[in-house]
Motif scaffolding. Structure first.
Motif, mmCIF file in Angstrom:
data_model
loop_
_atom_site.group_PDB
_atom_site.id
_atom_site.type_symbol
_atom_site.label_atom_id
_atom_site.label_comp_id
_atom_site.label_asym_id
_atom_site.label_seq_id
_atom_site.Cartn_x
_atom_site.Cartn_y
_atom_site.Cartn_z
ATOM 1 N N GLY A 110 0.813 -1.213 0.000
ATOM 2 C CA GLY A 110 0.000 0.000 0.000
ATOM 3 C C GLY A 110 0.842 1.256 0.000
ATOM 4 O O GLY A 110 0.597 2.192 -0.786
ATOM 5 N N ILE A 114 1.267 4.213 -2.990
ATOM 6 C CA ILE A 114 1.126 5.650 -2.745
ATOM 7 C C ILE A 114 2.340 6.398 -3.283
ATOM 8 O O ILE A 114 2.214 7.400 -4.006
ATOM 9 N N LEU A 161 -5.507 -0.020 6.194
ATOM 10 C CA LEU A 161 -5.466 1.405 5.877
ATOM 11 C C LEU A 161 -4.508 1.687 4.732
ATOM 12 O O LEU A 161 -4.851 2.385 3.772
ATOM 13 N N VAL A 212 -5.590 -0.941 1.301
ATOM 14 C CA VAL A 212 -6.796 -0.537 0.562
ATOM 15 C C VAL A 212 -6.697 0.922 0.146
ATOM 16 O O VAL A 212 -6.975 1.280 -1.002
ATOM 17 N N GLY A 213 -6.305 1.792 1.093
ATOM 18 C CA GLY A 213 -6.186 3.210 0.773
ATOM 19 C C GLY A 213 -5.163 3.475 -0.310
ATOM 20 O O GLY A 213 -5.399 4.265 -1.235
ATOM 21 N N GLY A 214 -4.004 2.819 -0.220
ATOM 22 C CA GLY A 214 -2.969 3.007 -1.235
ATOM 23 C C GLY A 214 -3.388 2.493 -2.600
ATOM 24 O O GLY A 214 -3.081 3.105 -3.628
ATOM 25 N N ILE A 250 -6.512 2.294 -3.825
ATOM 26 C CA ILE A 250 -7.496 3.224 -4.403
ATOM 27 C C ILE A 250 -6.814 4.517 -4.855
ATOM 28 O O ILE A 250 -7.112 5.046 -5.937
ATOM 29 N N TYR A 251 -5.898 5.012 -4.034
ATOM 30 C CA TYR A 251 -5.173 6.240 -4.390
ATOM 31 C C TYR A 251 -4.390 6.046 -5.683
ATOM 32 O O TYR A 251 -4.365 6.933 -6.550
#
Length: 307
Positions: free
Chosen positions: A195, A199, A288, A291-293, A295-296
Motif C-alpha cells: 500500500g 502511494i 489502511l 486498501v487506501g494506497g 485506491i489512491y
C-alpha cells in the motif's frame, strides 16, 4: 433568351453531437484509449495478470545480483552485513545490547524485517518513473509494478529467513509452534508495504525527486522503530518524555511488525513487550495502507506514462 443561374443557398455543417458519438462508439465496441477502468474491473484485470506479477518479481530478483561473482548469495549476505555493522556500532559501542536477552537474534530479526519494508518502499517509489518504457509500450494495470516489486522483496526476505533460522538455533533459541505466527505477521506487513509502495509510486510518477528524499525519511523512521534497541528499555530510561510519545512509538507500523516477528521467533521476547491489541493495530495499518494506497494509485491510472 437569358438563362438565370440559381446558386443553391450555402449549407452549414453541424458537428455530430456528443451523444451521437457515444452511441456510435458503443455500437462498434470502441472505448477511450487509456481510460481508467472501474475499481472492480481494475481488480479483475490485476488478478488476471497475477502470473505476470509473480514472474516479473522473480526475474527482477534473479537479475539483481547477476553481475556479482557470489550471485544470489548477496540476498543473504547484505542484511547479515548490515546486522553486523549495527551490532558493532549500537550493541558494542553504544551498549544497547545490555538488558536485552538474545540480543543477536533480536537485532538480526529487526534488521531483516525492517529491510523488507525499506526496500519495498524504495522500489515502489521508482516503480513507475523507473519503468516508463514498459508502461508506455504495454497495456496492463500499472499497480502490477509496485506490487511485483514488493513481492520481489518478500522473496528476498524468505531467502534471508533461512540464515535467520540458523542464527536463532546457534544462539539457543528453540523451535516453537509460535514460529507459525510469522506467516500472518508477514502477510500483514506485505499488505502494508504494498500500500505504501503504491502511494509513493503515484507520487514518484509526477515528482521523481521524491526518490532522493526517501532515504533520509526511511533512515529517521528506522531509528524510531526499535530496530537496533528495545523501545521498552529506551522509554524506561527517558520517563520524562511527554505522555504521548510512548504510545506513538509503539503504534508505529514498522515497530509493530518488527515486534510481532520477534514475538513469534524469539521465546525471550514476551507478550508484555507488545502494545495492547497488537494484532488489531497490525491489521488496521495493513488495511489502511493496503486498501487506501490501492485506491489512491488507481485514481491516477490513466496518467501514468504520459507527459
Amino acid at each position: 433568351m437569358s438563362q438565370v443561374l440559381h446558386t443553391p443557398p450555402p449549407t452549414t455543417a453541424t458537428a455530430p453531437a456528443d451523444d451521437d458519438l457515444a452511441a456510435l462508439a458503443a455500437r462498434y465496441g470502441l472505448s477511450v484509449s487509456g481510460a481508467r477502468p472501474t475499481l472492480r474491473e481494475y481488480v479483475r484485470q490485476l488478478w488476471a495478470r497475477r502470473h505476470f506479477i509473480a514472474a516479473f518479481s522473480t526475474a527482477k530478483l534473479t537479475a539483481q545480483y547477476s553481475q556479482a561473482k557470489l550471485g544470489q548469495v548477496w540476498q543473504v549476505m547484505t542484511p547479515l552485513l548490515n546486522a553486523a555493522v549495527y551490532y558493532f556500532i549500537f550493541g558494542v559501542l553504544m551498549g544497547t545490547k545490555r538488558g536485552v536477552p538474545d540480543y543477536v537474534p533480536f537485532l538480526v530479526t529487526g534488521v531483516f524485517v525492517w529491510t523488507f519494508t525499506q526496500s519495498s518502499i524504495m522500489a515502489g517509489t521508482r516503480a513507475i518513473s523507473g519503468n516508463l518504457g514498459l508502461v508506455r509500450a504495454l497495456h496492463f494495470p500499472r499497480a502490477a509494478l509496485p506490487i511485483s516489486f514488493c513481492l520481489q522483496q518478500l522473496q528476498q526476505l524468505l531467502f534471508s529467513m533461512a540464515a535467520l533460522v540458523v542464527i536463532l538455533l546457534a544462539f539457543g533459541v528453540p523451535v516453537s509452534t509460535s514460529w507459525l505466527l510469522a506467516i500472518p505477521a508477514l502477510t500483514l506487513q506485505f499488505t502494508f508495504n504494498a500500500g505504501i509502495a503504491m502511494i509513493l509510486a503515484r507520487v514518484g510518477a509526477k515528482t521523481p525527486d521524491i526518490a532522493q528524499l526517501m532515504p533520509f525519511v526511511l533512515r529517521t523512521w528506522m531509528y524510531v522503530s526499535g530496530v537496533m534497541w528495545s523501545l521498552d528499555h529506551l522509554l524506561s530510561k527517558h520517563s520524562d518524555l511527554p505522555f504521548w510519545v510512548a504510545p506513538l512509538l509503539k503504534a508505529n507500523p514498522a515497530a509493530v511488525y518488527i515486534d510481532l516477528m520477534r514475538f513469534a521467533l524469539i521465546d525471550s521476547f514476551h507478550a508484555s513487550q507488545l502494545p495492547a491489541h497488537v494484532w488489531l493495530i497490525a491489521t488496521g495499518w495493513a488495511l489502511l495502507a493496503g486498501v487506501g494506497g490501492f485506491i489512491y494509485f488507481w485514481k491516477a491510472e490513466e496518467t501514468y506514462g504520459r507527459g
